[in-house]
Design a protein around this motif. Structure first.
Motif, PDB file in Angstrom:
ATOM      1  N   GLN A  71      -3.852   6.542   6.081  1.00  0.00           N
ATOM      2  CA  GLN A  71      -2.553   5.902   6.683  1.00  0.00           C
ATOM      3  C   GLN A  71      -1.317   6.792   6.211  1.00  0.00           C
ATOM      4  OE1 GLN A  71      -2.309   1.835   5.203  1.00  0.00           O
ATOM      5  NE2 GLN A  71      -3.778   1.293   7.104  1.00  0.00           N
ATOM      6  N   MET A  72      -1.569   7.873   5.557  1.00  0.00           N
ATOM      7  CA  MET A  72      -0.402   8.733   5.291  1.00  0.00           C
ATOM      8  C   MET A  72      -0.163   9.670   6.540  1.00  0.00           C
ATOM      9  SD  MET A  72      -1.122   9.846   1.377  1.00  0.00           S
ATOM     10  CE  MET A  72      -1.352   8.623   0.002  1.00  0.00           C
ATOM     11  N   ASN A  73       1.080  10.259   6.738  1.00  0.00           N
ATOM     12  CA  ASN A  73       1.372  11.124   7.606  1.00  0.00           C
ATOM     13  C   ASN A  73       1.094  12.549   7.182  1.00  0.00           C
ATOM     14  OD1 ASN A  73       1.996  12.226   9.857  1.00  0.00           O
ATOM     15  ND2 ASN A  73       4.014  12.015   9.787  1.00  0.00           N
ATOM     16  N   LEU A  74       0.033  12.973   6.646  1.00  0.00           N
ATOM     17  CA  LEU A  74      -0.455  14.386   6.047  1.00  0.00           C
ATOM     18  C   LEU A  74      -0.167  15.401   6.738  1.00  0.00           C
ATOM     19  CD1 LEU A  74      -3.832  13.709   4.259  1.00  0.00           C
ATOM     20  CD2 LEU A  74      -1.528  13.395   3.227  1.00  0.00           C
ATOM     21  N   PHE A  75      -0.161  15.655   8.031  1.00  0.00           N
ATOM     22  CA  PHE A  75       0.078  16.833   8.691  1.00  0.00           C
ATOM     23  C   PHE A  75       1.219  16.491   9.861  1.00  0.00           C
ATOM     24  CE2 PHE A  75      -4.449  16.443   7.358  1.00  0.00           C
ATOM     25  CZ  PHE A  75      -4.321  17.358   6.455  1.00  0.00           C
ATOM     26  N   PRO A  76       2.285  16.180   9.811  1.00  0.00           N
ATOM     27  CA  PRO A  76       3.254  15.894  10.769  1.00  0.00           C
ATOM     28  C   PRO A  76       3.710  16.885  11.460  1.00  0.00           C
ATOM     29  CG  PRO A  76       4.249  16.336   8.481  1.00  0.00           C
ATOM     30  CD  PRO A  76       2.920  16.376   8.420  1.00  0.00           C
ATOM     31  N   ASP A  77       3.522  18.252  11.232  1.00  0.00           N
ATOM     32  CA  ASP A  77       3.944  19.453  12.247  1.00  0.00           C
ATOM     33  C   ASP A  77       2.711  19.669  13.075  1.00  0.00           C
ATOM     34  OD1 ASP A  77       6.200  19.286  10.949  1.00  0.00           O
ATOM     35  OD2 ASP A  77       5.508  20.927   9.461  1.00  0.00           O
ATOM     36  N   ASP A  78       3.125  20.635  14.074  1.00  0.00           N
ATOM     37  CA  ASP A  78       1.978  21.195  14.933  1.00  0.00           C
ATOM     38  C   ASP A  78       0.895  21.875  14.194  1.00  0.00           C
ATOM     39  OD1 ASP A  78       0.516  22.254  16.842  1.00  0.00           O
ATOM     40  OD2 ASP A  78       2.294  23.132  17.977  1.00  0.00           O
ATOM     41  N   MET A 131       0.816  -1.131  -0.200  1.00  0.00           N
ATOM     42  CA  MET A 131      -0.072  -0.118   0.010  1.00  0.00           C
ATOM     43  C   MET A 131       0.811   1.487  -0.085  1.00  0.00           C
ATOM     44  SD  MET A 131      -3.304   0.777   2.401  1.00  0.00           S
ATOM     45  CE  MET A 131      -4.580  -0.264   1.742  1.00  0.00           C
ATOM     46  N   ASN A 132       0.399   2.101  -0.660  1.00  0.00           N
ATOM     47  CA  ASN A 132       1.171   3.512  -0.988  1.00  0.00           C
ATOM     48  C   ASN A 132       1.108   4.451   0.125  1.00  0.00           C
ATOM     49  OD1 ASN A 132       2.442   5.642  -1.869  1.00  0.00           O
ATOM     50  ND2 ASN A 132       1.099   6.220  -3.555  1.00  0.00           N
ATOM     51  N   THR A 133       2.103   4.707   1.020  1.00  0.00           N
ATOM     52  CA  THR A 133       1.753   5.785   2.031  1.00  0.00           C
ATOM     53  C   THR A 133       2.573   6.942   1.820  1.00  0.00           C
ATOM     54  OG1 THR A 133       3.626   4.518   3.208  1.00  0.00           O
ATOM     55  CG2 THR A 133       1.320   3.886   3.865  1.00  0.00           C
ATOM     56  N   ASP A 134       3.407   7.140   0.719  1.00  0.00           N
ATOM     57  CA  ASP A 134       3.841   8.398   0.288  1.00  0.00           C
ATOM     58  C   ASP A 134       3.140   9.559  -0.321  1.00  0.00           C
ATOM     59  OD1 ASP A 134       5.758  10.426  -0.467  1.00  0.00           O
ATOM     60  OD2 ASP A 134       6.858   9.101  -2.043  1.00  0.00           O
ATOM     61  N   TYR A 135       2.595  10.558   0.486  1.00  0.00           N
ATOM     62  CA  TYR A 135       1.651  11.555  -0.275  1.00  0.00           C
ATOM     63  C   TYR A 135       2.319  12.201  -1.251  1.00  0.00           C
ATOM     64  CZ  TYR A 135       3.585  15.209   2.880  1.00  0.00           C
ATOM     65  OH  TYR A 135       4.406  16.229   3.320  1.00  0.00           O
ATOM     66  N   LEU A 136       3.746  12.179  -1.542  1.00  0.00           N
ATOM     67  CA  LEU A 136       4.560  12.935  -2.441  1.00  0.00           C
ATOM     68  C   LEU A 136       4.416  12.214  -3.873  1.00  0.00           C
ATOM     69  CD1 LEU A 136       7.014  14.791  -0.388  1.00  0.00           C
ATOM     70  CD2 LEU A 136       5.059  15.756  -1.471  1.00  0.00           C
ATOM     71  N   ASP A 137       4.000  10.993  -3.845  1.00  0.00           N
ATOM     72  CA  ASP A 137       4.292  10.268  -5.185  1.00  0.00           C
ATOM     73  C   ASP A 137       3.136  10.521  -5.932  1.00  0.00           C
ATOM     74  OD1 ASP A 137       4.193   8.078  -7.000  1.00  0.00           O
ATOM     75  OD2 ASP A 137       4.118   6.573  -5.642  1.00  0.00           O
ATOM     76  N   PRO A 138       3.725  10.831  -7.296  1.00  0.00           N
ATOM     77  CA  PRO A 138       2.834  11.427  -8.293  1.00  0.00           C
ATOM     78  C   PRO A 138       1.852  10.582  -8.592  1.00  0.00           C
ATOM     79  CG  PRO A 138       5.114  11.704  -8.916  1.00  0.00           C
ATOM     80  CD  PRO A 138       5.062  10.920  -7.561  1.00  0.00           C
ATOM     81  N   ILE A 139       1.804   9.391  -8.440  1.00  0.00           N
ATOM     82  CA  ILE A 139       0.883   8.354  -8.798  1.00  0.00           C
ATOM     83  C   ILE A 139      -0.557   8.579  -8.175  1.00  0.00           C
ATOM     84  CG2 ILE A 139       1.276   6.575  -6.781  1.00  0.00           C
ATOM     85  CD1 ILE A 139       0.345   5.588 -10.349  1.00  0.00           C
ATOM     86  N   ASN A 140      -0.327   9.428  -6.900  1.00  0.00           N
ATOM     87  CA  ASN A 140      -1.619   9.728  -6.074  1.00  0.00           C
ATOM     88  C   ASN A 140      -2.533  10.830  -6.992  1.00  0.00           C
ATOM     89  OD1 ASN A 140      -1.079   7.971  -3.839  1.00  0.00           O
ATOM     90  ND2 ASN A 140       0.147   9.652  -3.288  1.00  0.00           N
TER      91      ASN A 140
END
Lengths: 80, 128
Positions: B101-108, B1-10
């Motif tokens: 499952q993506m870490n979209l908002f990693p910062d505060d 499963m793709n969990t990289d939100y920067l992957d252009p396939i998305n």
């Protein structure tokens, strides 16, 4: 008095209807900034206009709830 | 499963998939509104309250119809081709679980510094 106080259960229905409408209005308004399809956006704007009108109508009736109280001017800090 | 939100396939078919999701939310809200009002109508006695709820119910049914027709025309909803609908259901569930499952908002994300006062200041701000 030509505007009798509502029964508690009717007031509760209006409370739920008003809050549901308010949330729908917020969602239809905010989501217009996210949709790509312009027809879908137009239909959401139609919902915004309709919901605003329905909210005003619900508010007028909700004012007859037995627990109605004066509404302070916004913005009010949510304290206590 | 793709969990990289920067992957252009998305970004492939992203606008269509996003619109389908927003339209589905809109449809479900309209449908829920119709159901809620029908239930509310059977709980009210005052004639003028009933008249208002009934009027809103009719407006809700009309809006639900408009959303349904738009979604069918855009092929986002297939009430008659259930195989198509099944595939859409499974794909949107799969894609959304992947996004979940993506870490979209990693910062505060508090953004409290952007405001001149915090609404929950009296409760100790974000520590409340």
């Amino acid at each position: 008095m030509n505007t009798p106080t509502l029964a508690p259960h009717e007031s509760m229905e209006l409370h739920e209807a008003l809050n549901f409408k308010t949330l729908c209005l917020a969602k239809s308004k905010l989501m217009q900034g996210l949709v790509f399809d312009q027809e879908l956006k137009a239909l959401m704007q139609k919902d915004v206009i309709l919901s605003t009108q329905q909210i005003a109508e619900l508010q007028a009736f909700y004012a007859r709830a037995p627990f109605q109280a004066p509404v302070p001017n916004s913005p009010t800090p949510i304290t206590q | 499963m793709n969990t990289d939100y920067l992957d252009p396939i998305n970004s492939l078919n992203m606008p269509e998939m996003a619109d389908m999701t927003f339209a589905m939310d809109f449809l479900i809200r309209a449908k829920e509104g119709v159901r809620n009002l029908s239930i509310a109508l059977t709980e009210t006695a005052s004639p003028d309250v009933r008249a208002l709820l009934r009027h809103h119910l009719m407006q809700g049914i009309a809006l639900h119809q408009e959303i349904t027709e738009l979604m069918i025309r855009k092929k986002w909803f297939h009430p008659y081709e259930l195989n198509e609908q099944y595939q859409l259901d499974q794909l949107s569930a799969k894609n959304t679980v992947m996004i979940g499952q993506m870490n979209l908002f990693p910062d505060d994300t508090s953004r409290k510094g952007m405001f001149d006062r915090t609404p929950d200041e009296h409760m100790g701000g974000h520590n409340a």
